[in-house]
Design an enzyme around this catalytic site. Structure first.
Site, PDB file in Angstrom:
ATOM      1  N   ASP A 121      -0.214   5.106   0.857  1.00 47.19           N
ATOM      2  CA  ASP A 121      -0.450   6.201   1.793  1.00 47.19           C
ATOM      3  C   ASP A 121      -0.407   5.721   3.242  1.00 47.19           C
ATOM      4  O   ASP A 121      -1.080   4.749   3.612  1.00 47.19           O
ATOM      5  CB  ASP A 121      -1.801   6.852   1.491  1.00 47.19           C
ATOM      6  CG  ASP A 121      -1.843   7.402   0.075  1.00 47.19           C
ATOM      7  OD1 ASP A 121      -0.812   7.918  -0.391  1.00 47.19           O
ATOM      8  OD2 ASP A 121      -2.900   7.294  -0.567  1.00 47.19           O
ATOM      9  N   ASP A 130       0.870  -1.171   0.000  1.00 50.20           N
ATOM     10  CA  ASP A 130       0.000   0.000   0.000  1.00 50.20           C
ATOM     11  C   ASP A 130       0.913   1.230   0.000  1.00 50.20           C
ATOM     12  O   ASP A 130       2.108   1.132   0.293  1.00 50.20           O
ATOM     13  CB  ASP A 130      -0.901  -0.034   1.231  1.00 50.20           C
ATOM     14  CG  ASP A 130      -1.867   1.136   1.289  1.00 50.20           C
ATOM     15  OD1 ASP A 130      -2.438   1.488   0.240  1.00 50.20           O
ATOM     16  OD2 ASP A 130      -2.051   1.708   2.381  1.00 50.20           O
TER      17      ASP A 130
END
Length: 222
Positions: free
Chosen positions: A9, A7
């Protein structure tokens, strides 16, 4: 063969690139400060609470892409990378990606943030594959303001991952191990589908789930 999924953010980055990109446009005077600041804050709060209306958010996020020519957007994004993104990338995050690459693992960035914002960030990390929400374009390369296909959000991440693997002639079961690094409870569908889920700076719901499930918890940033 092994697969490492990251991922973006609050995982590889200590910030939210979607939020930061909109803030960049606000500060540059590209969009209305009062209106976009309020909406940007509201959508970010919805996301952190696990209550994001993804279609309403994409309509908001894609509007500036549709309103400006690609050359201008690319110039803004290059400045955004130099001012906002590259300075905050930590060595621990780079080292994590490098370790998987040195092991020979297939590496992909998988993020709900759209591919226009995240493509250059994936390249900055040296990650060769990107699975992201795709802003649609017309035949002249201009963004239309709409989304193409399934957003890479919640269960959509798992759907998009499987479609990506299928396009390469593979499937999840072909890998001896699959890591997924994420900070968000929104990513629980994919975290539960891999052999090695890792919570990175997890939000409170994910931290509670990770502790109960015995998942590793990783801190890449102070």
């Amino acid at each position: 063969m092994q697969l490492a999924l990251f991922d973006l953010d609050h995982t590889l980055l200590p910030c939210d690139s979607d939020y930061a990109w909109t803030q960049y446009l606000i500060d540059a005077g590209v969009v209305d400060r009062e209106d976009f600041t309020r909406k940007n804050d509201d959508f970010y709060a919805q996301y952190r609470a696990g209550m994001l209306d993804v279609q309403a958010f994409l309509d908001f996020q894609f509007a500036p892409l549709a309103d400006n020519p690609r050359a201008r957007l690319d110039a803004w994004h290059a400045d955004f990378m130099a001012r906002t993104i590259v300075p905050v990338i930590g060595q621990a995050a780079r080292a994590l990606v490098n370790r998987h690459q040195e092991q020979g693992d297939l590496c992909a960035l998988i993020t709900a943030t759209n591919s226009f914002v995240t493509g250059p960030i994936a390249r900055e990390f040296g990650i060769p594959h990107l699975i992201a929400t795709i802003p649609a374009q017309d035949g002249y390369g201009r963004f239309t303001g709409r989304v193409r296909g399934t957003p890479a959000f919640r269960a959509g991440k798992l759907e998009r991952l499987d479609a990506w693997l299928e396009a390469m002639g593979s499937w999840r079961g072909a890998f001896t191990r699959i890591w997924f690094y994420s900070d968000s409870f929104n990513d629980l569908p994919l975290l539960q589908a891999v052999s090695d889920p890792v919570a990175v700076h997890p939000d409170p719901p994910l931290r509670a789930h990770a502790e109960q499930a015995g998942w590793p918890i990783l801190e890449l940033y102070p």
